[in-house]
Write an enzyme that holds these catalytic residues in place. Structure first.
Site, PDB file in Angstrom:
ATOM      1  N   ALA A 137       8.565 -29.875  53.914  1.00  0.00           N
ATOM      2  CA  ALA A 137      10.004 -30.150  53.973  1.00  0.00           C
ATOM      3  C   ALA A 137      10.249 -31.654  53.852  1.00  0.00           C
ATOM      4  O   ALA A 137       9.408 -32.473  54.254  1.00  0.00           O
ATOM      5  CB  ALA A 137      10.583 -29.618  55.280  1.00  0.00           C
ATOM      6  N   ARG A 139      11.826 -33.753  55.473  1.00  0.00           N
ATOM      7  CA  ARG A 139      11.788 -34.552  56.707  1.00  0.00           C
ATOM      8  C   ARG A 139      10.369 -34.884  57.143  1.00  0.00           C
ATOM      9  O   ARG A 139      10.170 -35.713  58.028  1.00  0.00           O
ATOM     10  CB  ARG A 139      12.520 -33.803  57.822  1.00  0.00           C
ATOM     11  CG  ARG A 139      11.917 -32.463  58.183  1.00  0.00           C
ATOM     12  CD  ARG A 139      12.758 -31.742  59.241  1.00  0.00           C
ATOM     13  NE  ARG A 139      12.227 -30.431  59.583  1.00  0.00           N
ATOM     14  CZ  ARG A 139      12.514 -29.319  58.923  1.00  0.00           C
ATOM     15  NH1 ARG A 139      13.289 -29.373  57.855  1.00  0.00           N
ATOM     16  NH2 ARG A 139      11.996 -28.150  59.294  1.00  0.00           N
ATOM     17  N   TYR A 140       9.360 -34.227  56.521  1.00  0.00           N
ATOM     18  CA  TYR A 140       7.974 -34.446  56.924  1.00  0.00           C
ATOM     19  C   TYR A 140       7.184 -35.343  55.967  1.00  0.00           C
ATOM     20  O   TYR A 140       6.080 -35.757  56.304  1.00  0.00           O
ATOM     21  CB  TYR A 140       7.232 -33.106  57.048  1.00  0.00           C
ATOM     22  CG  TYR A 140       7.809 -32.191  58.105  1.00  0.00           C
ATOM     23  CD1 TYR A 140       7.959 -32.627  59.423  1.00  0.00           C
ATOM     24  CD2 TYR A 140       8.208 -30.898  57.781  1.00  0.00           C
ATOM     25  CE1 TYR A 140       8.492 -31.786  60.384  1.00  0.00           C
ATOM     26  CE2 TYR A 140       8.742 -30.057  58.742  1.00  0.00           C
ATOM     27  CZ  TYR A 140       8.883 -30.508  60.049  1.00  0.00           C
ATOM     28  OH  TYR A 140       9.413 -29.681  61.000  1.00  0.00           O
ATOM     29  N   ILE A 141       7.680 -35.584  54.778  1.00  0.00           N
ATOM     30  CA  ILE A 141       6.925 -36.346  53.784  1.00  0.00           C
ATOM     31  C   ILE A 141       7.639 -37.654  53.469  1.00  0.00           C
ATOM     32  O   ILE A 141       8.861 -37.774  53.678  1.00  0.00           O
ATOM     33  CB  ILE A 141       6.697 -35.526  52.496  1.00  0.00           C
ATOM     34  CG1 ILE A 141       8.023 -35.045  51.914  1.00  0.00           C
ATOM     35  CG2 ILE A 141       5.769 -34.369  52.762  1.00  0.00           C
ATOM     36  CD1 ILE A 141       7.865 -34.259  50.625  1.00  0.00           C
TER      37      ILE A 141
END
Length: 916
Positions: A137, A139-141
């Site tokens: 997602a 928001r994680y990368i």
């Protein structure tokens, strides 16, 4: 009456209005409605929609190679650029200021850019192009611009700007990209009425092509994929509209039972590839036990074969029936130029991008030159202002500030010829604004050094402008030096051979024949038969095979394999799998031409091209003709038959032998030779025959890496029986194999030849453990295992093969480096046959020289003399006995029980073993 009339008029109006609505779209405008005809909608709305999709979504711009969403992402990332990673969610949010089509499209485009590993430096789980796994997602990368992007994509001074869709921000019309990014990244998109599919190309090859274009040299470009694999570019046609290419996976044979796919074709994933392999296995097109996916950073699909299956045939079947080979058809190189879509070619795009790079670099140099001239003017003005003490005017009393400024301007009059630009009032005001403390610290010598440095820079910039082509070439070379490492070509360019699906399909069926009732069937058809005992098993086959059927009346036909098929009405005498254009299978036949009492004929023939389900007559067409003897010979064998005649009065000889070897092989329509006029009682085979066909010429085509019998490539030799092919590899290994046309060859093969056991090989190599130069002579034993790579320079990882020679009496010229003390050595000519004997390939050999060898060259070999040969034969036993006393450790086998007493120094002139 009037009321009815009004009702009729209103009803008619409603009908007319309904008809108008059916031919168009009804739009409300205030309290009224307006109907727009459909033709008007097509002319306006549809064209507007199509133009929007083409220009603003699907098709890349030729100047920078970006679609609008990609350009907006990169502009947004430049705004956020501070050298640190940014959350992808933040980048997507910031890009929405410029892109009105939502966060999903921005996120997908950003991940796609990141996976190309060119413009964006990524961190986190960005998915896997090999397995097709999606990215995590947003928001994680995280992501940031790569150093390459910062070097070639941005320059606000040469960027044309426009307002964003809402008018609140400015975005670039195109980015000033100084690299053919469109060709490096590739593009794919579907618009209204057209599509775009541009394949990616190699980073370094694009730079080399741009340099070649600037030098007016020819160049050619072919696609290159991150997934590796192989590509056949014979149909690429410079990427012109409608071109096509074929891509293949790279398949290696691990052992006789295991294949490994290490690189996958472009456009596939390991998951889709494994699914296609599994489906082919379920259909019986290939025979496998299981497939393991060991893919992580690199692709690794392990295919375990069923027992008794040929690895070479399975590799061909994988290319024929699975996604291991893919065709990329109807490629379309379409770009936006001057706000219009245009079909073009790869070389045209590269030329235009290179020209644009040259123009941008020229523009940047001119801007830099203008800045340098302004700096020179200002520093020179400062130097005059302080050196000539013009600033003292500021200390005098004056009626007004303007009078002081005017007096300063007049003070500069004597020095104006020294300047390159006019002195403006703004310049004077800027000088007068300097604080007094800076006036006291002004260093005239330093100012002169700065002026001199700027003048040198101006000279260099002017030189670069005058030699802008060389400057552009240097720019490309610098880009290649900084960013080209690790971007070497990954996709191997090969010419693929045409693989016949029928020839490589696995035998997934069994062929049965009922000769009396003239039926052929498969295993599935046999299950439904009640009289199974009437069927005879013929052979294994595949569901793609053709079947040839010969009948008792001398006719034959070829038909597709079916679960059950009637091929009568005459009795079947022979049925088998048919191979088209097979010139090795020869049929021997004896037939009676006509009814009883007619003469008998004998013929030999082969069957090549045919039409399916058509009857062909092998006799002369006389009614009552009958085949009395028939044999099928897969290698042209010619047997001897015993002909028993029916006893008749005055017939003295009632039997005779006939050898088919005395009969020429002709076409199937030939009559044949007369065998006898007497009635034949029976015929039986007396002796097995031998092949009457000549040895088969085998050729090797290095463009496709395959054997053939069509005279393509290099002739290897004439093969028959148990003849073998010898392959020699660059790492000092060899392999013996058969001459089957389906044999695969490794990429590191350097030599291929017909194997002759009497060939003597002379090898110069670096011994791995001592790092010294050795020489050895050996012969390869006929009993060497087939299809196994065997090293002839030892198993040490540092061993290196330098040269191989196959002369009978080789002559070697050695040149030496000077010794550490400066001593020089004369060149030495070596008779190799006298220097070292012929041993096994396992022998270590003998040190080439105790001196430091600088070069070695094989000269014209010595001519063997018959007298010497005879002497050698007489002295063989004695010499071998003496030599064995010294060289009793020639075997490389680590299991040999040689003691330390068997080892001698290099100076002793004997061969040593490679293993203790």
């Amino acid at each position: 009456m009037e009321e009815n009339k009004d009702n009729n008029i209103e009803e008619q109006n409603n009908i007319e209005e309904q008809n108008n609505i059916e031919d168009g779209v009804r739009i409300q405008q205030g309290d009224t409605f307006r109907v727009i005809p459909l033709k008007g909608l097509i002319d306006n709305w549809f064209i507007d929609y199509a133009s929007s999709v083409i220009l603003d979504r699907a098709v890349p711009e030729i100047n920078d190679g970006f679609k609008p969403v990609q350009r907006r992402i990169l502009h947004s990332m430049k705004e956020l650029e501070d050298g640190r990673y940014n959350k992808v969610a933040n980048i997507v949010g910031n890009t929405m200021k410029y892109h009105p089509h939502g966060d999903a499209s921005i996120g997908d485009a950003l991940v796609n850019l990141g996976q190309k590993d060119l413009l964006i430096d990524t961190q986190g789980n960005w998915g896997n192009i090999l397995t097709g796994d999606p990215a995590a997602a947003p928001r994680y990368i995280e992501a940031r611009l790569s150093k390459f992007a910062l070097d070639v994509v941005y320059n606000p001074k040469t960027t044309e700007w426009k307002f964003s869709y809402d008018g609140r921000n400015k975005e670039p019309v195109t980015l000033p990209v100084k690299f053919p990014l469109l060709l490096a990244q590739g593009a794919m998109g579907i618009a209204v009425g057209l599509k775009v599919e541009i394949l990616p190309h190699n980073f370094n090859e694009l730079i080399d092509a741009s340099i070649a274009y600037l030098r007016d040299e020819p160049f050619v470009l072919y696609p290159d994929f991150k997934t590796g694999g192989m590509i056949d570019v014979r149909g690429y046609n410079d990427g012109a509209r409608g071109c096509k290419v074929q891509v293949r996976a790279k398949i290696n044979q691990l052992d006789k039972k295991t294949l490994v796919i290490t690189e996958i074709p472009y456009g596939t994933t390991t998951g889709s590839l494994i699914d296609s392999i599994t489906k082919a296995g379920e259909k019986g097109q290939i025979k496998i036990r299981r497939v393991d996916d060991n893919t992580s950073r690199n692709a690794e699909i392990v295919i375990h074969l069923a027992p008794g299956v040929s690895p070479d045939q399975t590799i061909d079947a994988l290319y024929a029936f699975t996604q291991c080979q893919m065709s990329l058809n109807s490629l379309c190189t379409c770009v936006i130029r001057n706000q219009h879509p245009e079909f073009t070619t790869i070389s045209a795009i590269l030329k235009e991008n290179t020209d644009r790079t040259l123009d941008l670099l020229s523009w940047e140099l001119k801007i830099h030159l203008d800045e340098l001239e302004r700096d020179w003017h200002w520093i020179s003005l400062e130097k005059i202002f302080f050196e000539k003490r013009i600033y003292k005017i500021l200390e005098k009393d004056a009626d007004s500030w303007d009078e002081q400024i005017t007096e300063i301007e007049r003070a500069f009059d004597p020095y104006r010829p020294m300047l390159k630009a006019e002195i403006t009032r703004d310049d004077v005001l800027r000088l007068c604004e300097k604080p007094v403390r800076k006036i006291s610290k002004f260093d005239i010598k330093k100012a002169e050094e700065q002026i001199l440095d700027i003048e040198n820079q101006i000279e260099k910039v002017k030189y670069d402008l005058d030699h802008i082509v060389d400057y552009t070439i240097n720019f490309y070379n610098e880009i290649k030096r900084k960013h080209g490492k690790g971007r070497e070509r990954k996709t191997e360019i090969r010419n693929f051979d045409n693989i016949s699906a029928v020839a490589v399909a696995a035998n997934n069926e069994k062929l049965y024949v009922n000769k009396e009732e003239s039926f052929i069937c498969t295993s599935a058809g046999l299950k439904k038969e009640q009289n199974k005992d009437a069927y005879i098993f013929v052979s294994d086959c595949s569901d793609l095979d053709d079947i040839i059927v010969f009948r008792e009346n001398g006719t034959f036909m070829v038909t597709k394999l079916q679960p059950k098929c009637f091929v009568g009405p005459e009795k079947i005498i022979h049925a088998d799998v048919f191979h088209k254009n097979d010139d090795r299978t020869v049929y021997n036949m004896v037939y009676r031409s006509g009814k009883a009492g007619s003469p008998y004929y004998v013929k030999r023939f082969s069957v090549k091209g045919i039409t399916h389900d058509k009857d062909y007559d092998l006799t002369m067409g006389e009614p009552g003709s009958k085949v009395v003897y028939f044999s099928a010979n897969p290698n042209g064998e010619a047997e001897v038959i015993k002909v028993m005649l029916r006893p008749q009065p005055k017939l003295k000889k009632t039997s005779f032998d006939y050898n088919f070897a005395d009969l020429m092989i002709k076409g199937r329509a030939s009559r044949g030779n007369k065998l006898t006029n007497h009635p034949i009682n029976r015929i039986f085979k007396r002796d097995e025959g031998v092949s009457t066909l000549a040895a088969r010429e085998i050729w090797y085509d290095d463009t496709v890496g395959r054997l053939n019998a069509d005279k393509r490539g290099t002739l290897i030799g004439e093969f028959s029986g148990d003849d073998k092919i010898l392959q020699i590899f660059s790492n000092g290994e060899f392999r013996l194999s058969g001459y089957d046309l389906s044999t695969h060859f490794d990429d590191d093969m350097t030599q291929i030849m017909k194997f002759e056991p009497s060939t003597t090989f002379t090898v110069i190599y670096i011994e791995g453990e001592t790092k010294l130069m050795y020489i050895k002579r050996f012969e390869i034993d006929e009993d060497t295992p087939l299809n196994k790579r065997i090293s002839f320079i030892g198993e040490h990882k540092d061993a290196q093969c330098l040269m191989i020679n196959m002369d009978i009496l080789p002559r070697l010229l050695l040149k030496f480096n000077d010794s550490p003390s400066g001593k020089q050595y004369d060149d030495e000519e070596l008779n190799v046959a006298e220097y070292i004997g012929v041993k096994s390939y396992k022998a270590k050999g003998k040190r080439l020289s105790t001196h430091d060898v600088s070069s070695y060259t094989f000269l014209e070999p010595f001519e063997p003399q018959q007298e010497e040969v005879d002497e050698v034969e007489e002295e063989t036993t004695e010499e071998n006995t003496e030599q064995d006393a010294v060289d009793n450790t020639d075997d490389m086998n680590p299991a040999s029980n040689g003691s330390d007493d068997n080892f001698f120094s290099e100076d002793d002139g004997v061969q040593l073993t490679l293993f203790e």
